[in-house]
Write an enzyme that holds these catalytic residues in place. Structure first.
Site, mmCIF file in Angstrom:
data_model
loop_
_atom_site.group_PDB
_atom_site.id
_atom_site.type_symbol
_atom_site.label_atom_id
_atom_site.label_comp_id
_atom_site.label_asym_id
_atom_site.label_seq_id
_atom_site.Cartn_x
_atom_site.Cartn_y
_atom_site.Cartn_z
ATOM 1 N N ARG A 125 -25.411 -104.862 -4.033
ATOM 2 C CA ARG A 125 -26.564 -104.853 -5.162
ATOM 3 C C ARG A 125 -26.747 -106.184 -5.298
ATOM 4 O O ARG A 125 -26.036 -107.142 -5.478
ATOM 5 C CB ARG A 125 -25.655 -104.297 -6.477
ATOM 6 N N GLU A 144 -26.923 -113.510 -7.598
ATOM 7 C CA GLU A 144 -25.813 -113.396 -6.542
ATOM 8 C C GLU A 144 -26.059 -111.946 -5.889
ATOM 9 O O GLU A 144 -26.698 -111.004 -6.214
ATOM 10 C CB GLU A 144 -24.328 -113.070 -7.119
ATOM 11 N N ASN A 146 -23.838 -108.600 -4.291
ATOM 12 C CA ASN A 146 -22.298 -108.090 -4.406
ATOM 13 C C ASN A 146 -22.165 -107.172 -3.249
ATOM 14 O O ASN A 146 -22.815 -106.142 -3.042
ATOM 15 C CB ASN A 146 -22.191 -107.254 -5.625
ATOM 16 N N SER A 151 -20.948 -101.998 -8.711
ATOM 17 C CA SER A 151 -20.814 -100.506 -9.559
ATOM 18 C C SER A 151 -22.087 -100.206 -10.180
ATOM 19 O O SER A 151 -23.073 -100.804 -10.399
ATOM 20 C CB SER A 151 -19.598 -100.706 -10.581
ATOM 21 N N LYS A 305 -19.595 -116.810 -2.928
ATOM 22 C CA LYS A 305 -20.487 -117.714 -3.636
ATOM 23 C C LYS A 305 -20.874 -118.837 -2.726
ATOM 24 O O LYS A 305 -21.919 -119.431 -2.765
ATOM 25 C CB LYS A 305 -19.949 -118.122 -4.789
ATOM 26 N N LYS A 364 -19.621 -122.125 -10.493
ATOM 27 C CA LYS A 364 -19.091 -120.927 -10.106
ATOM 28 C C LYS A 364 -17.869 -121.085 -8.942
ATOM 29 O O LYS A 364 -18.066 -121.479 -7.995
ATOM 30 C CB LYS A 364 -20.269 -120.159 -9.479
ATOM 31 N N GLU A 368 -15.401 -112.653 -8.560
ATOM 32 C CA GLU A 368 -16.190 -111.449 -9.045
ATOM 33 C C GLU A 368 -15.823 -111.010 -9.990
ATOM 34 O O GLU A 368 -14.680 -111.159 -10.433
ATOM 35 C CB GLU A 368 -16.450 -110.546 -7.808
ATOM 36 N N GLY A 369 -16.701 -110.213 -10.693
ATOM 37 C CA GLY A 369 -16.161 -109.151 -11.745
ATOM 38 C C GLY A 369 -16.600 -109.870 -13.126
ATOM 39 O O GLY A 369 -16.361 -109.178 -14.044
ATOM 40 N N ARG A 450 -29.307 -104.611 -16.646
ATOM 41 C CA ARG A 450 -28.111 -104.534 -17.438
ATOM 42 C C ARG A 450 -28.558 -105.642 -18.374
ATOM 43 O O ARG A 450 -29.123 -106.478 -18.063
ATOM 44 C CB ARG A 450 -26.610 -105.268 -16.803
HETATM 45 N N1 LIG Z 1 -27.633 -119.412 -12.245
HETATM 46 C C1 LIG Z 1 -27.265 -118.679 -13.548
HETATM 47 N N2 LIG Z 1 -28.138 -118.632 -14.635
HETATM 48 C C2 LIG Z 1 -27.736 -118.090 -15.785
HETATM 49 N N3 LIG Z 1 -26.815 -116.940 -15.915
HETATM 50 C C3 LIG Z 1 -26.085 -116.868 -14.717
HETATM 51 C C4 LIG Z 1 -26.278 -117.612 -13.646
HETATM 52 N N4 LIG Z 1 -25.278 -117.186 -12.613
HETATM 53 C C5 LIG Z 1 -24.538 -116.476 -13.254
HETATM 54 N N5 LIG Z 1 -25.015 -116.223 -14.521
HETATM 55 C C6 LIG Z 1 -24.390 -114.900 -15.410
HETATM 56 O O1 LIG Z 1 -23.151 -114.985 -15.184
HETATM 57 C C7 LIG Z 1 -22.912 -113.557 -14.806
HETATM 58 C C8 LIG Z 1 -21.727 -113.448 -13.942
HETATM 59 O O2 LIG Z 1 -22.193 -114.376 -12.691
HETATM 60 P P1 LIG Z 1 -22.110 -113.914 -11.214
HETATM 61 O O3 LIG Z 1 -22.802 -114.810 -10.294
HETATM 62 O O4 LIG Z 1 -22.902 -112.631 -11.246
HETATM 63 O O5 LIG Z 1 -20.570 -113.677 -10.904
HETATM 64 P P2 LIG Z 1 -19.790 -112.254 -10.966
HETATM 65 O O6 LIG Z 1 -19.293 -112.335 -9.411
HETATM 66 O O7 LIG Z 1 -18.685 -112.648 -11.622
HETATM 67 O O8 LIG Z 1 -20.306 -111.226 -11.406
HETATM 68 C C9 LIG Z 1 -24.251 -112.905 -14.536
HETATM 69 O O9 LIG Z 1 -24.201 -111.724 -14.468
HETATM 70 C C10 LIG Z 1 -24.980 -113.811 -15.404
HETATM 71 O O10 LIG Z 1 -25.376 -113.290 -16.551
HETATM 72 MG MG LIG Z 2 -22.401 -110.581 -10.992
#
Ligand SMILES: Nc1ncnc2c1ncn2[C@@H]1O[C@H](COP(=O)(O)OP(=O)(O)O)[C@@H](O)[C@H]1O
Ligand SMILES: [Mg+2]
Length: 474
Positions: A125, A144, A146, A151, A305, A364, A368-369, A450
């Protein structure tokens, strides 16, 4: 542009009645989650949190996200087959990040033995936010991708009907009819069924590898049911069960409880807390087997990442997808600024920039999660502390995406009904199947929207921050 649903948004009696109807519709449609108190029993369940109203999504960006999904499928698959790239990209990370290092050890061990697996199934996703440019125009930016346990494809397949009904109840039948069909659970099952078929044993089963704590079981059941409908047998097992009862025969066919397993679909195994020593052994057993793993460990590594950051370097996509000029252009157009914190001049410079201006960045780790990233003052403090140590290489830096907020009601069990300032994240599901060197399926499989209140920097639905939504294209 006038905000969506402005005519009803502050009409309290109307909203109250719509919310009652919405919750009942969600229960009827099966938008369900087990409770925090009893996460492993279905005696009493709740509705999964969702927005009262669909959220606006710019149609051009929605189409762009769909149009690039097959390219991302190709890319992830190419990375998973490129040992040299994974090795080089993750070299600095695995020196300091034990979890990624352990995954990498299994990856190399399995390659050294030689892969028994010949059919590959990817379910991913790709998540995006709509970054507001200086002139106010939104742009699609990937958050990102996944590649393991992506899910909510199940529950989101059922959220659409709820939003349709809410809009109708609000006298908006025309708008209700404009909500797009969406059924990721069908698309995901199609991929799993294809992999099962190519594995080629009628009596073999599909194994969902599930967590110890299974609050989100209904999301998985949606996909399971699609498989049962195709007369494919599904079993649910934990790492612990695999450790205790799993075995390989001479041809490295995987058996559990005497049943041959054709496909292992991971809904577990993506964070360190999923593993103890026995679970790592179980993971190794699964990876060594002939069964189709979704994902195999190489594909899981492709979703780190660190890999994402490396992809944004000039020339990397060209090396990974030679000749795919148009795919590369579509992929690159979705990239936000991503920066390495590897030791050296480039990393020093980025660390200093982020410390000076933390609100423009997200820090970051390889996790994940949800709930792992660092923002603002916290980002500054952590980076200040680790800026001269190799530990900083376990993180990447990313430009912070700043979407235009909109108003909605987030419906959550036992929570008051109040209007929230929200931002949304769009995910597109991708499914592909490869047999040997040949791609036999490469599809997008539906979407997930979401939405969360702006005050939460991080976190998804399972983390209790975001809620399920439906895009209303504008
Ligand atoms: N570059 C970004 N700018 C703004 N919000 C972000 C960014 N990267 C992540 N986020 C926020 O943080 C959440 C988790 O980051 P993500 O990279 O998806 O990590 P995870 O693998 O924990 O889901 C995202 O769903 C988003 O809401
Ligand atoms: Mg995410």
């Amino acid at each position: 542009m006038a905000a969506l649903w402005e005519d009803v948004l502050y009409n309290e009696p109307v909203i109250r009645e719509a919310a009652l109807l919405a919750v009942d519709a969600a229960l009827l449609e099966g938008v369900l989650m087990r409770t925090e108190e009893e996460p492993n029993a279905s005696d009493v369940v709740n509705y999964a949190p969702f927005t009262l109203l669909p959220s606006a999504v710019p149609s051009a960006l929605f189409e762009q996200a769909y149009a690039v999904q097959q390219d991302f499928n190709l890319l992830v698959d190419a990375i998973s087959q490129n040992k040299e790239f994974l090795e080089r990209t993750l070299a600095s990370t695995i020196k300091v990040d034990d979890f990624t290092a352990q995954l990498f050890r299994i990856y190399t061990q399995v390659l050294e033995e030689g892969l028994a697996q010949s059919v590959f199934l990817g379910i991913n996703r790709s998540d995006y936010m709509f970054d507001r440019g200086v002139d106010g125009t939104p742009a699609l930016k990937q958050i990102e991708i996944n590649t393991i346990a992506a899910s909510f494809g199940g529950l989101t397949s059922r959220t659409l009907a709820v939003h349709r009904q809410v809009l109708k109840a609000l006298g908006k039948s025309e708008e209700a009819s404009r909500l797009l069909p969406n059924s990721p659970s069908k698309g995901l099952a199609l991929g799993i069924a294809k992999a099962w078929e190519l594995y080629g044993s009628q009596s073999a089963v599909v194994m969902f590898l599930v967590e110890e704590v299974q609050r989100n079981i209904f999301d998985q059941r949606c996909v399971e049911n699609e498989l049962w409908n195709r007369n494919i047998r599904v079993i649910r097992k934990r790492f612990r069960d695999v450790f205790e009862k799993g075995s390989l025969d001479d041809a490295r066919r995987l058996y559990i409880d005497g049943q041959e397993v054709a496909v292992v679909y991971y809904r577990e195994g993506y964070v360190p807390k999923n593993y103890d020593l026995q679970n790592w052994e179980a993971r190794l057993l699964l990876e060594r087997s002939r069964a189709v793993k979704c994902p195999d460990i190489a594909t899981q590594l492709a979703g780190t990442k660190k890999v994402q950051q490396e992809l944004s370097r000039p020339g990397t996509l060209e090396r990974l997808l030679p000749g795919h000029v148009e795919s590369i252009a579509r992929i690159r157009a979705t990239f936000a600024g991503l920066y390495s914190l590897d030791l050296g001049e480039e990393g020093d410079k980025m660390a200093a920039t982020a410390i000076a201006d933390p609100d423009w960045f997200v820090l970051k780790p390889q996790r994940e999660g949800g709930g792992n990233n660092l923002y603002g003052e916290e980002l500054r403090q952590v980076l200040e502390k680790i800026k001269d140590s190799p530990e900083r290489t376990s993180y990447i830096l990313m430009d912070k995406i700043k979407p235009q907020p909109s108003k909605n009601y987030l419906l959550r069990a036992h929570s008051p009904l109040t209007v929230s300032e929200c931002i949304s994240e769009l995910g597109i599901f991708g499914v592909y199947v490869r047999q040997g060197k040949e791609m036999v399926m490469n599809k997008s499989a539906g979407h997930l929207l979401r939405t969360k209140a702006v005050e939460h920097a991080d976190g998804g639905v399972a983390a209790g921050v975001a809620v399920l939504d439906t895009p209303y294209l504008v």
